[in-house]
Design an enzyme around this catalytic site. Structure first.
Site, short mmCIF file in Angstrom:
data_model
loop_
_atom_site.label_atom_id
_atom_site.label_comp_id
_atom_site.label_asym_id
_atom_site.label_seq_id
_atom_site.Cartn_x
_atom_site.Cartn_y
_atom_site.Cartn_z
N PHE A 60 0.99 -0.87 0.03
CA PHE A 60 0.09 0.29 0.22
C PHE A 60 0.52 0.75 0.03
O PHE A 60 1.57 1.81 0.77
CB PHE A 60 -0.89 0.18 0.94
CG PHE A 60 -2.10 1.47 1.45
CD1 PHE A 60 -2.94 0.70 0.40
CD2 PHE A 60 -2.18 2.14 1.95
CE1 PHE A 60 -4.49 1.45 0.59
CE2 PHE A 60 -2.91 3.04 1.89
CZ PHE A 60 -3.82 2.76 0.96
N ASP A 104 1.25 -4.63 8.67
CA ASP A 104 0.08 -4.31 8.37
C ASP A 104 -1.25 -5.26 8.65
O ASP A 104 -0.73 -5.74 7.29
CB ASP A 104 0.13 -2.77 7.14
CG ASP A 104 -0.16 -2.06 6.98
OD1 ASP A 104 -1.95 -2.37 7.60
OD2 ASP A 104 -0.92 -0.25 6.55
N TYR A 112 -11.51 1.83 10.30
CA TYR A 112 -12.53 2.37 9.67
C TYR A 112 -12.64 1.13 8.79
O TYR A 112 -14.03 1.47 8.17
CB TYR A 112 -12.72 3.61 8.89
CG TYR A 112 -11.53 3.98 7.59
CD1 TYR A 112 -11.23 3.33 6.51
CD2 TYR A 112 -10.01 4.49 9.09
CE1 TYR A 112 -10.30 3.38 6.32
CE2 TYR A 112 -9.25 4.47 7.38
CZ TYR A 112 -9.23 3.94 6.58
OH TYR A 112 -7.69 4.53 6.00
N LYS A 113 -11.75 0.32 8.81
CA LYS A 113 -12.10 -0.94 7.50
C LYS A 113 -13.55 -2.37 8.14
O LYS A 113 -14.17 -1.35 8.55
CB LYS A 113 -11.25 -1.40 6.82
CG LYS A 113 -10.61 0.08 5.94
CD LYS A 113 -8.91 -0.52 5.14
CE LYS A 113 -7.86 0.76 4.57
NZ LYS A 113 -7.07 0.18 5.18
N ARG A 115 -12.49 -5.23 -6.94
CA ARG A 115 -12.36 -5.48 -5.59
C ARG A 115 -13.85 -5.93 -5.27
O ARG A 115 -14.74 -4.63 -4.96
CB ARG A 115 -11.38 -5.08 -4.51
CG ARG A 115 -10.81 -5.60 -3.41
CD ARG A 115 -10.03 -4.94 -2.86
NE ARG A 115 -11.19 -3.19 -2.70
CZ ARG A 115 -10.35 -2.14 -1.21
NH1 ARG A 115 -8.63 -3.07 -0.54
NH2 ARG A 115 -11.03 -1.04 -1.42
C1 LIG Z 1 -6.51 1.16 3.89
C2 LIG Z 1 -4.53 1.36 4.78
C3 LIG Z 1 -3.96 1.89 5.22
C4 LIG Z 1 -4.62 3.61 5.80
O1 LIG Z 1 -3.59 4.11 5.92
P1 LIG Z 1 -4.50 5.95 6.73
O2 LIG Z 1 -3.28 6.62 7.29
O3 LIG Z 1 -5.59 4.99 7.52
O4 LIG Z 1 -5.32 6.85 5.23
C5 LIG Z 1 -2.60 1.59 5.00
N1 LIG Z 1 -2.15 0.75 4.65
C6 LIG Z 1 -2.94 -0.37 4.36
C7 LIG Z 1 -2.26 -1.20 3.96
C8 LIG Z 1 -4.11 0.18 3.80
O5 LIG Z 1 -5.28 -0.66 2.98
#
Ligand SMILES: *Cc1c(COP(=O)(O)O)cnc(C)c1O
Length: 415
Positions: free
Chosen positions: A126, A195, A220-221, A374
């Site tokens: 990511f 992560d 939030y996921k 997705r």
């Molecule tokens: C959604 C996601 C994030 C989000 O990071 P934010 O700081 O909350 O915007 C980070 N890493 C991964 C792998 C994600 O899927």
């Protein structure tokens, strides 16, 4: 071959089915995006209103103590800990995933010997993870190196301080073997940060059993904490005493209300608290996490995982049977041991427009550049009939070619 009635029968036999009622779900909506933004728990509006009116409106500043506002990052951290195999007092809920990555990578680089300055990660990780790692490695006289997943073990050389990986790939849904990669990194003298953005609340995670060093994840996921919900971080207690957070904030001080000029880290995970938490956001996340507590007597994470694999398996089987010949390729691993809680399909042409056409039909998934459709599977609310309806809608969109309409090619700010 299955049909919609058979899917409805599976819903009727599903031990987790009652939990769907804990969420607001707009009529006629098949929501397959709970991995990007979890839906609204029914209890959240009243809880947030109570924090606003009673705790803030009436309790004023006294609510930092009386309403547990200051304790919330730890109380919620303990609830998250149960979902990721961490102990009580080890997880902190705060800030965003990006900020928590910065805090933990800073600490891990500080713990590593000075000759180890490389953060190793996977190509395609990511972007925020890569950007944060690149930034902090450069500040500390090191660098970020990327390699293919298959090459990770071979690349764990004497310069690597930290192996930073996302457990379940956001784009493909492929899941790493956390225990094996952690062991490989430790054997090579590196620390490991995971992560868990697409893992926490979605797949069983056992950070302690894997012997991992640090982890971050999203509120939030799958945890349903609401848009922009605070994230979490975990550091193995063996590192607590020596760790210097990448952000040294006043609330992570041993005695914040001494207002001392010199920084002295709080004991334990508390030193990773940087600034003031948001009680409104914490209250919303508490309601999201409460649904996982309600899932416990119904089978907990084991039941969630079993249903997730059944749903993703059904999705893949139906796409193969009902959408054949339309140029879709399955990107998510067919092997259940390597699969997260999503199904991703690739198509050379029109992936974005197909997702938009599905949304117009009430089937909400998302597009991930460059060519991926997705579909997130969230067993707390996704039903077997939802999977059936989603694949039928996909078939209709492809057969009728409606995705070619001009309105489906327009892109918004968020895709
Ligand atoms: C959604 C996601 C994030 C989000 O990071 P934010 O700081 O909350 O915007 C980070 N890493 C991964 C792998 C994600 O899927």
């Amino acid at each position: 071959m299955t049909n919609r009635d058979a899917c409805a029968a599976r819903d009727a036999a599903d031990p987790l089915a009652p939990l769907r009622a804990a969420f607001e779900m707009p009529e006629g909506c098949v929501y397959l995006d709970g991995n990007s933004l979890g839906p609204l728990p029914r209890a959240t509006p009243a809880r947030v209103a109570q924090v606003v009116r009673r705790e803030w409106g009436e309790g004023l500043i006294g609510s930092w103590n009386a309403a547990g506002w200051m304790a919330a990052p730890f109380a919620l951290g303990d609830a998250v800990a149960q979902l990721v195999g961490a102990g009580p007092g080890e997880v902190l809920v705060a800030d965003s995933t990006s900020v928590n990555l910065h805090k933990l990578l800073g600490a891990l680089l500080g713990l590593a010997p000075p000759e180890r300055r490389v953060i190793l990660s996977e190509r395609g990780n990511f972007p925020t993870d890569l950007y944060v790692a690149d930034g902090i490695a450069a500040q500390r006289g090191g660098r970020l190196e990327l390699c293919a997943a298959a090459d990770i073990s071979a690349r764990l050389g004497p310069e690597v301080a930290v192996l930073m990986l996302t457990h379940v790939d956001y784009r493909t849904g492929a899941m790493h073997d956390m225990a094996a990669l952690t062991a490989a990194a430790h054997a090579a003298g590196a620390l490991v940060l995971w992560d868990l953005a697409h893992s926490a609340g979605a797949v069983p995670v056992d950070l302690r059993a894997a012997g991992a060093d640090a982890a971050v994840g999203c509120g939030y996921k799958f945890l349903n904490g609401g848009p922009g919900a605070p994230a979490f971080l975990w550091l193995h207690p063996r590192h607590h005493a020596a760790a210097r957070p990448g952000i040294q904030g006043w609330l992570g001080h041993a005695r914040p209300f001494d207002f001392a000029e010199a920084y002295e880290p709080a004991p334990g995970i508390a030193r990773f608290l940087s600034g003031t938490p948001s009680p409104l956001a914490m209250a919303a996340l508490a309601e999201g996490l409460r649904i996982f507590a309600e899932a416990e007597p119904l089978g907990g994470m084991a039941a969630i995982r079993a249903k997730s694999l059944a749903l993703t398996g059904l999705f893949m089987e139906l796409v193969e049977a009902r959408c054949a010949g339309h140029g879709l390729r399955l990107v998510t691993p067919a092997d259940p041991a390597r699969r997260g809680s999503q199904v991703c399909l690739a198509r050379d042409e029109g992936a974005y427009a197909i997702v938009q056409a599905l949304i117009a039909r009430g089937v909400i998934g998302d597009f991930r550049a460059p060519d991926i459709l997705r579909f997130g599977i969230t067993p707390l609310h996704t039903r077997f009939v939802d999977v059936w309806d989603a694949v039928e809608a996909l078939r209709a969109v492809l057969e009728g070619g409606e995705w070619r309409e001009e309105r489906f090619a327009r892109r918004g700010l968020v895709t």
